[in-house]
Design a protein around this motif. Structure first.
Motif, short mmCIF file in Angstrom:
data_model
loop_
_atom_site.label_atom_id
_atom_site.label_comp_id
_atom_site.label_asym_id
_atom_site.label_seq_id
_atom_site.Cartn_x
_atom_site.Cartn_y
_atom_site.Cartn_z
N GLY A 67 0.83 -1.31 0.10
CA GLY A 67 0.12 -0.34 0.05
C GLY A 67 0.70 1.15 -0.04
N ASP A 68 0.10 2.38 -0.09
CA ASP A 68 0.93 3.73 -0.15
C ASP A 68 1.77 3.93 1.22
N SER A 69 1.47 3.13 2.08
CA SER A 69 2.56 3.59 3.33
C SER A 69 3.44 2.33 3.61
N SER A 70 3.75 1.29 2.69
CA SER A 70 4.42 0.23 2.84
C SER A 70 5.73 0.44 3.20
N ALA A 71 6.22 1.29 2.57
CA ALA A 71 7.85 1.98 2.91
C ALA A 71 7.96 2.55 4.36
N THR A 72 7.05 3.49 4.73
CA THR A 72 7.06 4.10 5.89
C THR A 72 7.07 2.97 7.18
N GLN A 73 5.89 1.85 6.76
CA GLN A 73 5.93 0.65 7.96
C GLN A 73 7.20 -0.27 7.95
N TYR A 74 7.89 -0.29 6.69
CA TYR A 74 9.14 -0.88 6.83
C TYR A 74 10.00 -0.24 7.70
N PHE A 75 10.04 1.00 7.46
CA PHE A 75 11.23 1.87 8.41
C PHE A 75 10.97 1.75 10.04
N ARG A 76 9.39 1.85 10.03
CA ARG A 76 9.09 1.61 11.43
C ARG A 76 9.28 0.52 12.15
N ARG A 77 9.48 -0.65 11.37
CA ARG A 77 9.89 -1.98 11.84
C ARG A 77 11.41 -2.05 12.03
N THR A 78 12.17 -1.71 11.03
CA THR A 78 13.64 -1.77 11.32
C THR A 78 14.47 -0.84 11.60
N THR A 79 13.77 0.36 12.24
CA THR A 79 14.60 1.58 12.51
C THR A 79 14.09 2.13 13.78
N THR A 80 12.98 1.99 14.27
CA THR A 80 12.44 2.39 15.52
C THR A 80 13.18 2.33 16.67
N ASN A 81 13.81 1.09 16.83
CA ASN A 81 14.67 0.54 17.96
C ASN A 81 15.97 1.51 18.23
N GLU A 82 16.72 1.61 16.91
CA GLU A 82 17.92 2.29 16.74
C GLU A 82 17.69 3.58 16.65
N LEU A 83 16.77 4.44 16.10
CA LEU A 83 16.38 5.72 16.39
C LEU A 83 16.13 6.02 17.88
N THR A 84 15.30 5.20 18.32
CA THR A 84 15.26 5.79 19.99
C THR A 84 16.38 5.49 20.81
N GLU A 85 17.39 4.46 20.62
CA GLU A 85 18.60 4.54 21.21
C GLU A 85 19.46 5.65 20.81
N GLN A 86 19.68 5.92 19.54
CA GLN A 86 20.65 7.03 19.57
C GLN A 86 20.01 8.32 19.33
N PHE A 87 18.65 8.54 19.25
CA PHE A 87 18.05 9.95 19.08
C PHE A 87 17.94 10.39 20.72
N LYS A 88 17.78 9.49 21.73
CA LYS A 88 17.57 10.00 23.03
C LYS A 88 19.00 10.78 23.52
N PRO A 89 20.17 10.00 23.45
CA PRO A 89 20.91 10.80 23.91
C PRO A 89 21.21 12.27 23.42
N VAL A 90 20.56 12.38 21.97
CA VAL A 90 21.01 13.57 21.12
C VAL A 90 19.89 14.71 21.64
N ILE A 91 18.49 14.05 21.90
CA ILE A 91 17.70 14.80 22.43
C ILE A 91 18.02 15.29 23.64
N THR A 92 18.58 14.50 24.63
CA THR A 92 18.68 14.98 25.96
C THR A 92 19.81 16.13 25.93
N ASN A 93 20.82 16.06 25.03
CA ASN A 93 22.01 17.21 25.11
C ASN A 93 21.16 18.49 24.27
N SER A 94 20.19 18.04 23.29
CA SER A 94 19.60 19.21 22.64
C SER A 94 18.64 19.91 23.58
N LEU A 95 18.06 19.07 24.35
CA LEU A 95 17.11 19.92 25.44
C LEU A 95 17.88 20.86 26.51
N SER A 96 18.99 20.46 26.71
CA SER A 96 19.69 21.15 27.61
C SER A 96 20.31 22.42 27.02
#
Length: 238
Positions: free
Chosen positions: A132-161
């Motif tokens: 469907g029209d969102s099949s690529a987006t769902q692929y990224f949700r499945r394959t990148t969410t954990n890594e995004l969360t792991e790598q994003f959080k320290p950046v977000i923490t630093n950025s918030l500060s």
């Protein structure tokens, strides 16, 4: 088997030759497996890069109503109270700082998405092209969410500060929590909330880019993109 999987799937789903054995259909040249995978990877790399670039720009989150980060739900009642008490400027500055943190971190997503694209299999590509029209987006949700969360959080923490969000939100929480008869205190922790909202915003923009490449001819900027997606368009419309 793996070499012909893409073509078999494409033929079985969108090219029922037994029913449409016409001259025009035979004249349309079937893209090779390599062309199909190449086109999809080009499309996804362009879409994810554009999404990250747009959101990482100044006001990329803040002036985009669809992804703008508001105060956490438990703080929105407090926001109303504080605005009534003349502390609207504090609320505005806090909300701006949350979005600045997300904008600051968004560019970090690009290598994660690109790595996911490089790891894509022929089966993944077939599922996306024929989905469907969102099949690529769902692929990224499945394959990148954990890594995004792991790598994003320290950046977000630093950025918030860095942009003052931690300090401003702490001030907001302190001002609200000391109001007499305030029973539901605000948790001043922001990292998890902003990380989740920033990632959701990225997926929202990627979904828009995916839809664009599927529906907008002008978005197909390379010969292989035009060939593969044009071929699929013709077959679907037959």
């Amino acid at each position: 088997m793996k070499k012909t999987l893409f073509t078999v799937l494409l033929l079985s789903v969108i090219i029922p030759l037994s029913s449409f054995d016409t001259a025009p259909a035979r004249q349309i040249k079937l893209p090779t497996n390599t062309e199909m995978v190449t086109a999809l990877k080009q499309a996804l790399e362009n879409g994810t890069t554009k999404s990250a670039d747009q959101l990482s720009a100044v006001d990329g989150f803040f002036k985009n109503a669809a992804v703008k980060i508001l105060l956490p739900p438990e703080a929105q009642k407090a926001e109303k109270t504080l605005r009534k008490l003349g502390l609207g400027k504090l609320c505005d500055n806090t909300i701006l700082s949350l979005n600045r943190a997300a904008e600051d971190a968004a560019q970090k997503a690009k290598p994660i998405f690109i790595n996911s694209i490089k790891q894509m299999t022929v089966q993944d590509a077939a599922n996306i092209l024929l989905g469907g029209d969102s099949s690529a987006t769902q692929y990224f949700r499945r394959t990148t969410t954990n890594e995004l969360t792991e790598q994003f959080k320290p950046v977000i923490t630093n950025s918030l500060s860095k942009v003052g969000a931690t300090r401003l939100y702490g001030q907001l929480a302190t001002q609200y929590n000391k109001i007499p008869l305030t029973f539901n205190k605000i948790n001043p922790e922001l990292d998890d909330y902003v990380t989740q909202k920033a990632i959701s915003g990225l997926f929202y923009e990627i979904a828009l880019q995916e839809l664009n490449i599927r529906q907008n001819l002008k978005a197909r900027t390379t010969p292989v993109l035009k060939k593969v997606f044009g071929y699929i368009d013709q077959k679907i419309n037959q």
